[in-house]
Structure formats: C-alpha cells, structure tokens
Design a protein around this motif. Structure first.
Motif, PDB file in Angstrom:
ATOM      1  N   ASP A  32     -18.258 -53.545 -52.289  1.00 50.41           N
ATOM      2  CA  ASP A  32     -18.099 -52.884 -51.000  1.00 50.41           C
ATOM      3  C   ASP A  32     -18.911 -53.584 -49.910  1.00 50.41           C
ATOM      4  OD1 ASP A  32     -17.029 -50.778 -49.396  1.00 50.41           O
ATOM      5  OD2 ASP A  32     -18.984 -49.778 -49.464  1.00 50.41           O
ATOM      6  N   ASN A  33     -20.005 -54.237 -50.298  1.00 49.31           N
ATOM      7  CA  ASN A  33     -20.853 -54.945 -49.342  1.00 49.31           C
ATOM      8  C   ASN A  33     -20.474 -56.409 -49.181  1.00 49.31           C
ATOM      9  OD1 ASN A  33     -22.483 -52.798 -48.524  1.00 49.31           O
ATOM     10  ND2 ASN A  33     -23.727 -52.977 -50.373  1.00 49.31           N
ATOM     11  N   GLY A  34     -19.300 -56.776 -49.637  1.00 44.39           N
ATOM     12  CA  GLY A  34     -18.808 -58.132 -49.400  1.00 44.39           C
ATOM     13  C   GLY A  34     -19.215 -59.161 -50.427  1.00 44.39           C
ATOM     14  N   LYS A  35     -19.570 -58.732 -51.629  1.00 45.62           N
ATOM     15  CA  LYS A  35     -19.933 -59.674 -52.695  1.00 45.62           C
ATOM     16  C   LYS A  35     -19.036 -59.414 -53.908  1.00 45.62           C
ATOM     17  CE  LYS A  35     -24.671 -59.994 -51.182  1.00 45.62           C
ATOM     18  NZ  LYS A  35     -26.070 -59.852 -51.524  1.00 45.62           N
ATOM     19  N   PRO A  36     -17.771 -59.812 -53.809  1.00 47.01           N
ATOM     20  CA  PRO A  36     -16.828 -59.474 -54.886  1.00 47.01           C
ATOM     21  C   PRO A  36     -17.112 -60.174 -56.211  1.00 47.01           C
ATOM     22  CG  PRO A  36     -15.780 -60.885 -53.269  1.00 47.01           C
ATOM     23  CD  PRO A  36     -17.118 -60.528 -52.713  1.00 47.01           C
ATOM     24  N   ALA A  37     -17.644 -61.378 -56.172  1.00 49.08           N
ATOM     25  CA  ALA A  37     -17.904 -62.098 -57.428  1.00 49.08           C
ATOM     26  C   ALA A  37     -19.009 -61.412 -58.230  1.00 49.08           C
ATOM     27  CB  ALA A  37     -18.285 -63.541 -57.140  1.00 49.08           C
ATOM     28  N   GLU A  38     -20.116 -61.092 -57.556  1.00 46.21           N
ATOM     29  CA  GLU A  38     -21.222 -60.421 -58.244  1.00 46.21           C
ATOM     30  C   GLU A  38     -20.815 -59.031 -58.694  1.00 46.21           C
ATOM     31  OE1 GLU A  38     -21.454 -61.857 -55.294  1.00 46.21           O
ATOM     32  OE2 GLU A  38     -23.097 -63.274 -55.300  1.00 46.21           O
ATOM     33  N   GLY A  39     -20.086 -58.318 -57.841  1.00 49.87           N
ATOM     34  CA  GLY A  39     -19.642 -56.972 -58.185  1.00 49.87           C
ATOM     35  C   GLY A  39     -18.706 -56.957 -59.371  1.00 49.87           C
ATOM     36  N   SER A  40     -17.821 -57.938 -59.442  1.00 52.84           N
ATOM     37  CA  SER A  40     -16.884 -58.016 -60.564  1.00 52.84           C
ATOM     38  C   SER A  40     -17.617 -58.265 -61.879  1.00 52.84           C
ATOM     39  CB  SER A  40     -15.872 -59.125 -60.329  1.00 52.84           C
ATOM     40  OG  SER A  40     -15.095 -58.842 -59.198  1.00 52.84           O
ATOM     41  N   LEU A  41     -18.606 -59.126 -61.846  1.00 53.56           N
ATOM     42  CA  LEU A  41     -19.378 -59.390 -63.064  1.00 53.56           C
ATOM     43  C   LEU A  41     -20.144 -58.154 -63.522  1.00 53.56           C
ATOM     44  CD1 LEU A  41     -20.751 -62.985 -62.402  1.00 53.56           C
ATOM     45  CD2 LEU A  41     -19.045 -62.282 -64.083  1.00 53.56           C
ATOM     46  N   LEU A  42     -20.692 -57.410 -62.580  1.00 52.83           N
ATOM     47  CA  LEU A  42     -21.410 -56.196 -62.950  1.00 52.83           C
ATOM     48  C   LEU A  42     -20.459 -55.144 -63.515  1.00 52.83           C
ATOM     49  CD1 LEU A  42     -23.884 -55.969 -59.955  1.00 52.83           C
ATOM     50  CD2 LEU A  42     -24.505 -56.289 -62.356  1.00 52.83           C
ATOM     51  N   CYS A  43     -19.285 -55.019 -62.925  1.00 57.84           N
ATOM     52  CA  CYS A  43     -18.296 -54.058 -63.428  1.00 57.84           C
ATOM     53  C   CYS A  43     -17.772 -54.471 -64.795  1.00 57.84           C
ATOM     54  CB  CYS A  43     -17.146 -53.911 -62.446  1.00 57.84           C
ATOM     55  SG  CYS A  43     -17.592 -53.072 -60.922  1.00 57.84           S
ATOM     56  N   LEU A  44     -17.766 -55.758 -65.069  1.00 62.55           N
ATOM     57  CA  LEU A  44     -17.280 -56.262 -66.341  1.00 62.55           C
ATOM     58  C   LEU A  44     -18.086 -55.703 -67.519  1.00 62.55           C
ATOM     59  CD1 LEU A  44     -15.228 -58.209 -67.606  1.00 62.55           C
ATOM     60  CD2 LEU A  44     -16.974 -59.981 -67.437  1.00 62.55           C
ATOM     61  N   VAL A  45     -19.362 -55.424 -67.307  1.00 63.22           N
ATOM     62  CA  VAL A  45     -20.201 -54.855 -68.361  1.00 63.22           C
ATOM     63  C   VAL A  45     -19.631 -53.509 -68.799  1.00 63.22           C
ATOM     64  CG1 VAL A  45     -22.507 -53.971 -68.903  1.00 63.22           C
ATOM     65  CG2 VAL A  45     -22.261 -56.048 -67.543  1.00 63.22           C
ATOM     66  N   TRP A  46     -19.244 -52.676 -67.837  1.00 59.05           N
ATOM     67  CA  TRP A  46     -18.675 -51.368 -68.155  1.00 59.05           C
ATOM     68  C   TRP A  46     -17.347 -51.520 -68.899  1.00 59.05           C
ATOM     69  CZ3 TRP A  46     -14.228 -48.664 -66.804  1.00 59.05           C
ATOM     70  CH2 TRP A  46     -14.218 -47.314 -67.158  1.00 59.05           C
ATOM     71  N   PHE A  47     -16.501 -52.439 -68.430  1.00 58.77           N
ATOM     72  CA  PHE A  47     -15.218 -52.648 -69.086  1.00 58.77           C
ATOM     73  C   PHE A  47     -15.405 -53.148 -70.521  1.00 58.77           C
ATOM     74  CE2 PHE A  47     -13.664 -52.795 -64.674  1.00 58.77           C
ATOM     75  CZ  PHE A  47     -12.660 -51.840 -64.786  1.00 58.77           C
ATOM     76  N   LEU A  48     -16.378 -54.004 -70.743  1.00 59.03           N
ATOM     77  CA  LEU A  48     -16.655 -54.513 -72.082  1.00 59.03           C
ATOM     78  C   LEU A  48     -17.068 -53.375 -73.016  1.00 59.03           C
ATOM     79  CD1 LEU A  48     -17.152 -56.896 -74.070  1.00 59.03           C
ATOM     80  CD2 LEU A  48     -19.497 -56.893 -73.222  1.00 59.03           C
ATOM     81  N   PHE A  49     -18.023 -52.556 -72.597  1.00 57.58           N
ATOM     82  CA  PHE A  49     -18.465 -51.451 -73.436  1.00 57.58           C
ATOM     83  C   PHE A  49     -17.369 -50.410 -73.619  1.00 57.58           C
ATOM     84  CE2 PHE A  49     -22.828 -52.984 -72.928  1.00 57.58           C
ATOM     85  CZ  PHE A  49     -23.297 -52.798 -74.223  1.00 57.58           C
ATOM     86  N   SER A  50     -16.528 -50.207 -72.611  1.00 57.68           N
ATOM     87  CA  SER A  50     -15.407 -49.272 -72.760  1.00 57.68           C
ATOM     88  C   SER A  50     -14.422 -49.779 -73.808  1.00 57.68           C
ATOM     89  CB  SER A  50     -14.694 -49.079 -71.422  1.00 57.68           C
ATOM     90  OG  SER A  50     -15.551 -48.443 -70.508  1.00 57.68           O
ATOM     91  N   PHE A  51     -14.146 -51.071 -73.793  1.00 60.04           N
ATOM     92  CA  PHE A  51     -13.271 -51.649 -74.804  1.00 60.04           C
ATOM     93  C   PHE A  51     -13.878 -51.503 -76.199  1.00 60.04           C
ATOM     94  CE2 PHE A  51     -12.036 -55.289 -77.435  1.00 60.04           C
ATOM     95  CZ  PHE A  51     -10.678 -55.027 -77.548  1.00 60.04           C
TER      96      PHE A  51
END
Length: 74
Positions: free
Chosen positions: A25-44
């Motif tokens: 939301d603050n204009g850093k999509p690359a960093e935000g995507s990597l941080l969100c990836l942690v949640w997706f990994l654990f959800s999988f």
C-alpha cells in the motif's frame, strides 16, 4: 512436532501478511509480495498437513481452555 511448527508458524505469519499488505500500500510491491509469501507458504503447508495440524489445534485449544480455568469437557 512438524504440526506444531506449521500451526504456530501460520499464526505468526499473519503478522507478515499485514506488514506485506501495508508495504504494498505504501508503494513497495516487491517487498510486500515477499512478506505476504510467508503467509501463503504456511497456508499451503497447513492445507497439505491438515489432519495433523487439526489434532495439534485441538490440543492447543484444550490447553488454552484449562489455562483460563474453563472446563475441558465438550
């Protein structure tokens, strides 16, 4: 032990999901995507090991109920 790591890791990963969404939301999509990836990994991992993680979640719920002084009968 594996189920505990996955379950508690998934709970902690919610923090990464919200921080990642804030970063995007603050204009850093690359960093935000990597941080969100942690949640997706654990959800999988949680979905792939659902049976063991459900047993561990039931044990945690039982322990937490006893900790708060409630009855564990259910």
């Amino acid at each position: 032990m594996k189920a505990k790591v996955i379950l508690y890791g998934w709970c902690i990963s919610w923090f990464f999901l919200f921080v990642g969404a804030g970063a995007m939301d603050n204009g850093k999509p690359a960093e935000g995507s990597l941080l969100c990836l942690v949640w997706f990994l654990f959800s999988f991992l949680l979905m792939a090991n659902e049976k063991e993680c459900c047993k561990e979640a039931d044990r945690f719920e039982s322990w937490f109920t006893r900790l708060l002084g409630g009855s564990d009968k259910g």
